[in-house]
Design a protein around this motif. Structure first.
Motif, short mmCIF file in Angstrom:
data_model
loop_
_atom_site.label_atom_id
_atom_site.label_comp_id
_atom_site.label_asym_id
_atom_site.label_seq_id
_atom_site.Cartn_x
_atom_site.Cartn_y
_atom_site.Cartn_z
N GLN A 170 0.88 -1.25 -0.08
CA GLN A 170 0.00 0.02 0.00
C GLN A 170 0.85 1.40 0.00
N TYR A 171 2.28 1.35 0.65
CA TYR A 171 2.75 2.50 0.59
C TYR A 171 3.78 2.68 -0.65
N PHE A 172 3.59 1.79 -1.72
CA PHE A 172 4.16 2.03 -3.02
C PHE A 172 2.95 2.12 -4.08
N ASN A 173 1.82 2.42 -3.69
CA ASN A 173 0.59 2.56 -4.57
C ASN A 173 0.65 3.84 -5.00
N VAL A 174 1.76 4.52 -5.56
CA VAL A 174 1.60 5.89 -6.09
C VAL A 174 2.35 5.83 -7.46
N ASP A 175 2.23 6.82 -8.37
CA ASP A 175 2.80 7.00 -9.59
C ASP A 175 3.62 7.86 -9.56
N SER A 176 4.42 8.24 -10.74
CA SER A 176 5.67 9.40 -10.94
C SER A 176 4.95 10.58 -10.51
N SER A 177 3.59 10.89 -11.22
CA SER A 177 3.20 12.28 -10.79
C SER A 177 2.93 12.52 -9.58
N ASP A 178 2.69 11.57 -8.56
CA ASP A 178 2.28 11.83 -7.21
C ASP A 178 3.70 12.17 -6.43
N VAL A 179 4.61 11.46 -6.78
CA VAL A 179 6.04 11.55 -6.28
C VAL A 179 6.54 12.99 -6.61
N VAL A 180 6.37 13.36 -7.96
CA VAL A 180 6.78 14.74 -8.34
C VAL A 180 6.18 15.85 -7.79
#
Length: 282
Positions: free
Chosen positions: A79-89
């Motif tokens: 669940q803690y890696f359920n992000v995409d590159s736009s979220d991290v940016v």
């Protein structure tokens, strides 16, 4: 059957105790008002609802997420890696330019992706740019370049220790004073705070020491303000007053890290080899 006999009279006596309660109409409107009104979103408001409001529950605590998996299952950490590159940016941008609340965005979908990869990227960025800058400085000085791979292990130890140790300290200190922090969000604050050092590492390749000092000062101000603002938001959840000594301590720790960055990775001064003096009479 005796059809001609008159029906007997029955006298029924009911004994009513004066102490027993009697029937009366109840005022349900006043009772409902005391229980609190329901707002448009379906949540109770009013004094009764305020008193019964649950405390703040940070991410990573309370109910076991992802279908009841424990921390020993990969599904728990997925669940803690359920992000995409736009979220991290987006979160990295909020860490570099903290115009909005980082934690308000982060807590909607906590992640460890940026928390881990941003410090890791800073480690390699500092090592590569520092090696490149030293190569340029040595070439200009006319000397032979010897690569220093101890700089990579030093960067790994320094950055990871800072993120994990100071993040854990913030979590324990704020939890002790009743601020109800989340361990993941404390790590995320210090992990994403490293984002500003990626562009600064690239810019510090330029062979101008005054320019490097300016870049390091900008990095210190940007990341320091982001950390202080985020920690202060965690502290504000406490019903009591958190000891104000924690803020200066965090600022001193951050300043020490920046000083290490400057003198270990952003200082490239190589003395040129003096030309041999010709012998007398030649």
């Amino acid at each position: 059957m005796n059809y001609g006999r008159p029906a007997p009279d029955y006298n029924i006596v009911v004994d009513v105790d004066d102490d027993e309660p009697t029937l009366e109409f109840q005022d349900f409107a006043s009772t409902n008002a005391q229980r609190g009104r329901m707002n448009s979103s379906g949540l109770a408001t009013g004094p009764a609802a305020t008193a019964a409001a649950p405390p703040y529950q940070p991410p990573g605590q309370g109910e076991t997420p992802t279908g009841g998996y424990s921390v020993w299952h990969t599904e728990y950490w997925a669940q803690y890696f359920n992000v995409d590159s736009s979220d991290v940016v987006q979160r990295s941008f909020l860490a570099v330019v903290p115009k909005d609340s980082f934690l308000d965005v982060y807590n909607t979908n906590p992640d460890l992706w940026g928390t881990f990869w941003i410090p890791t990227s800073v480690i390699f960025a500092m090592f590569v740019t520092a090696s490149l800058s030293q190569s340029i400085a040595v070439a200009l000085a006319g000397q032979k370049r010897e690569y220093d791979f101890s700089m990579l292990s030093f960067a790994v130890f320094t950055i990871y220790t800072y993120v994990l140790a100071i993040g854990t300290f913030v979590y324990l200190a704020t939890k002790y004073f009743g601020s109800q922090p989340g361990l993941m969000e404390c790590f995320s604050v210090y992990g994403y705070a490293m984002a500003v050092w990626i562009p600064i590492s690239v810019l510090c390749v330029l062979p101008f020491d005054w320019f490097r000092w300016v870049m390091v000062a900008i990095g210190f101000a940007s990341s320091g303000f982001f950390i202080m603002r985020s920690v202060n938001q965690i502290v504000s959840r406490s019903n009591g007053k958190l000891h104000k000594g924690i803020i200066p301590l965090l600022l001193v720790a951050h300043a020490l890290l920046v000083v290490i960055f400057k003198f270990r990775f952003f200082s490239y001064s190589v003395s040129s080899v003096p030309a041999p003096t010709p012998a007398p009479g030649k």
